[in-house]
Design an enzyme around this catalytic site. Structure first.
Site, PDB file in Angstrom:
ATOM      1  N   CYS A 241       0.849  -1.205   0.000  1.00  0.00           N
ATOM      2  CA  CYS A 241       0.000   0.000   0.000  1.00  0.00           C
ATOM      3  C   CYS A 241       0.882   1.251   0.000  1.00  0.00           C
ATOM      4  O   CYS A 241       0.563   2.242  -0.642  1.00  0.00           O
ATOM      5  CB  CYS A 241      -0.946   0.001   1.197  1.00  0.00           C
ATOM      6  SG  CYS A 241      -2.383  -1.083   0.995  1.00  0.00           S
TER       7      CYS A 241
ATOM      8  N   HIS B 284      -0.380  -8.495   1.053  1.00  0.00           N
ATOM      9  CA  HIS B 284      -1.180  -7.709   0.105  1.00  0.00           C
ATOM     10  C   HIS B 284      -1.129  -8.560  -1.158  1.00  0.00           C
ATOM     11  O   HIS B 284      -0.025  -8.770  -1.709  1.00  0.00           O
ATOM     12  CB  HIS B 284      -0.573  -6.322  -0.101  1.00  0.00           C
ATOM     13  CG  HIS B 284      -1.330  -5.414  -1.024  1.00  0.00           C
ATOM     14  ND1 HIS B 284      -1.716  -4.132  -0.675  1.00  0.00           N
ATOM     15  CD2 HIS B 284      -1.759  -5.602  -2.287  1.00  0.00           C
ATOM     16  CE1 HIS B 284      -2.360  -3.572  -1.705  1.00  0.00           C
ATOM     17  NE2 HIS B 284      -2.394  -4.446  -2.699  1.00  0.00           N
TER      18      HIS B 284
ATOM     19  N   HIS C 138      -0.603 -10.432  -4.408  1.00  0.00           N
ATOM     20  CA  HIS C 138       0.264 -10.037  -5.516  1.00  0.00           C
ATOM     21  C   HIS C 138       0.532 -11.224  -6.415  1.00  0.00           C
ATOM     22  O   HIS C 138       0.489 -12.384  -5.984  1.00  0.00           O
ATOM     23  CB  HIS C 138       1.580  -9.439  -4.999  1.00  0.00           C
ATOM     24  CG  HIS C 138       2.276 -10.274  -3.975  1.00  0.00           C
ATOM     25  ND1 HIS C 138       1.896 -10.293  -2.647  1.00  0.00           N
ATOM     26  CD2 HIS C 138       3.311 -11.129  -4.082  1.00  0.00           C
ATOM     27  CE1 HIS C 138       2.688 -11.123  -1.987  1.00  0.00           C
ATOM     28  NE2 HIS C 138       3.552 -11.650  -2.835  1.00  0.00           N
TER      29      HIS C 138
HETATM   30  P1  5GP Z   1       5.909 -13.283  -1.676  1.00  0.00           P
HETATM   31  O1  5GP Z   1       7.120 -13.850  -0.995  1.00  0.00           O
HETATM   32  O2  5GP Z   1       4.950 -12.692  -0.662  1.00  0.00           O
HETATM   33  O3  5GP Z   1       5.221 -14.198  -2.632  1.00  0.00           O
HETATM   34  O4  5GP Z   1       6.426 -12.096  -2.580  1.00  0.00           O
HETATM   35  C1  5GP Z   1       6.808 -10.861  -2.070  1.00  0.00           C
HETATM   36  C2  5GP Z   1       7.813 -10.294  -3.023  1.00  0.00           C
HETATM   37  O5  5GP Z   1       7.956  -8.921  -2.753  1.00  0.00           O
HETATM   38  C3  5GP Z   1       9.204 -10.917  -2.920  1.00  0.00           C
HETATM   39  O6  5GP Z   1       9.576 -11.506  -4.178  1.00  0.00           O
HETATM   40  C4  5GP Z   1      10.102  -9.752  -2.546  1.00  0.00           C
HETATM   41  O7  5GP Z   1      11.373  -9.784  -3.179  1.00  0.00           O
HETATM   42  C5  5GP Z   1       9.295  -8.553  -2.981  1.00  0.00           C
HETATM   43  N1  5GP Z   1       9.524  -7.358  -2.187  1.00  0.00           N
HETATM   44  C6  5GP Z   1       9.590  -7.279  -0.838  1.00  0.00           C
HETATM   45  N2  5GP Z   1       9.782  -6.006  -0.437  1.00  0.00           N
HETATM   46  C7  5GP Z   1       9.852  -5.270  -1.590  1.00  0.00           C
HETATM   47  C8  5GP Z   1      10.057  -3.872  -1.836  1.00  0.00           C
HETATM   48  O8  5GP Z   1      10.207  -3.053  -0.921  1.00  0.00           O
HETATM   49  N3  5GP Z   1      10.081  -3.470  -3.125  1.00  0.00           N
HETATM   50  C9  5GP Z   1       9.919  -4.357  -4.168  1.00  0.00           C
HETATM   51  N4  5GP Z   1       9.963  -3.852  -5.407  1.00  0.00           N
HETATM   52  N5  5GP Z   1       9.720  -5.673  -3.968  1.00  0.00           N
HETATM   53  C10 5GP Z   1       9.684  -6.126  -2.686  1.00  0.00           C
HETATM   54 ZN    ZN Z   2      -1.837  -3.284   1.209  1.00  0.00          ZN
END
Ligand code: 5GP
Ligand code: ZN
Length: 114
Positions: free
Chosen positions: A7, A98, A100
């Site tokens: 967010c 969130h 994604h």
């Molecule tokens: P999840 O692990 O929840 O499936 O994916 C979260 C993703 O968000 C990860 O691949 C991680 O590298 C990415 N991520 C985490 N923090 C940030 C950030 O501050 N900026 C960006 N661009 N990506 C982020």
């Molecule tokens: Zn959010």
């Protein structure tokens, strides 16, 4: 309530490398890319995970996929191929609450994931 990381990215409070934006969704480069192309696509409305989808808010998900197609073309992976992944919960590997969608491409991806 402390606002979530994505967010804050939507609001521009945390910088990101945007690749696509419209009124419903934002796409930006993953900070820790796992492939030559690794972007995240997120709805601007805060939905914590797939578990929180319902008949009303789920409409944006079809839009996410329409947008994924546009981004894949823009980033030159439409023809070579790509993968879209949404991790849900702890065992699914979700680290940001969130919803994604990871769009990955630019190399041959392995299957199954670990
Ligand atoms: P999840 O692990 O929840 O499936 O994916 C979260 C993703 O968000 C990860 O691949 C991680 O590298 C990415 N991520 C985490 N923090 C940030 C950030 O501050 N900026 C960006 N661009 N990506 C982020
Ligand atoms: Zn959010």
């Amino acid at each position: 309530m402390e606002e979530c990381l994505f967010c804050k990215i939507i609001k521009g409070e945390i910088p990101s490398e945007k690749v696509y934006e419209d009124e419903l969704v934002l796409s930006f480069k993953d900070i820790k890319p796992e492939a030559p192309v690794h972007v995240l696509i997120i709805p601007k409305q805060h939905i914590s995970s797939i578990n929180d989808l319902n008949e009303d808010n789920a409409k944006v998900i079809s839009h996410v996929f329409s947008v994924a197609k546009i981004i894949a073309k823009k980033l030159n992976i439409a023809e070579t191929g790509y993968r879209i992944v949404s991790n849900c919960g702890e065992d699914g590997g979700q680290t940001v609450s969130h919803i994604h969608f990871h769009l990955l491409g630019g190399r041959t991806l392995r299957w199954p994931p670990g």
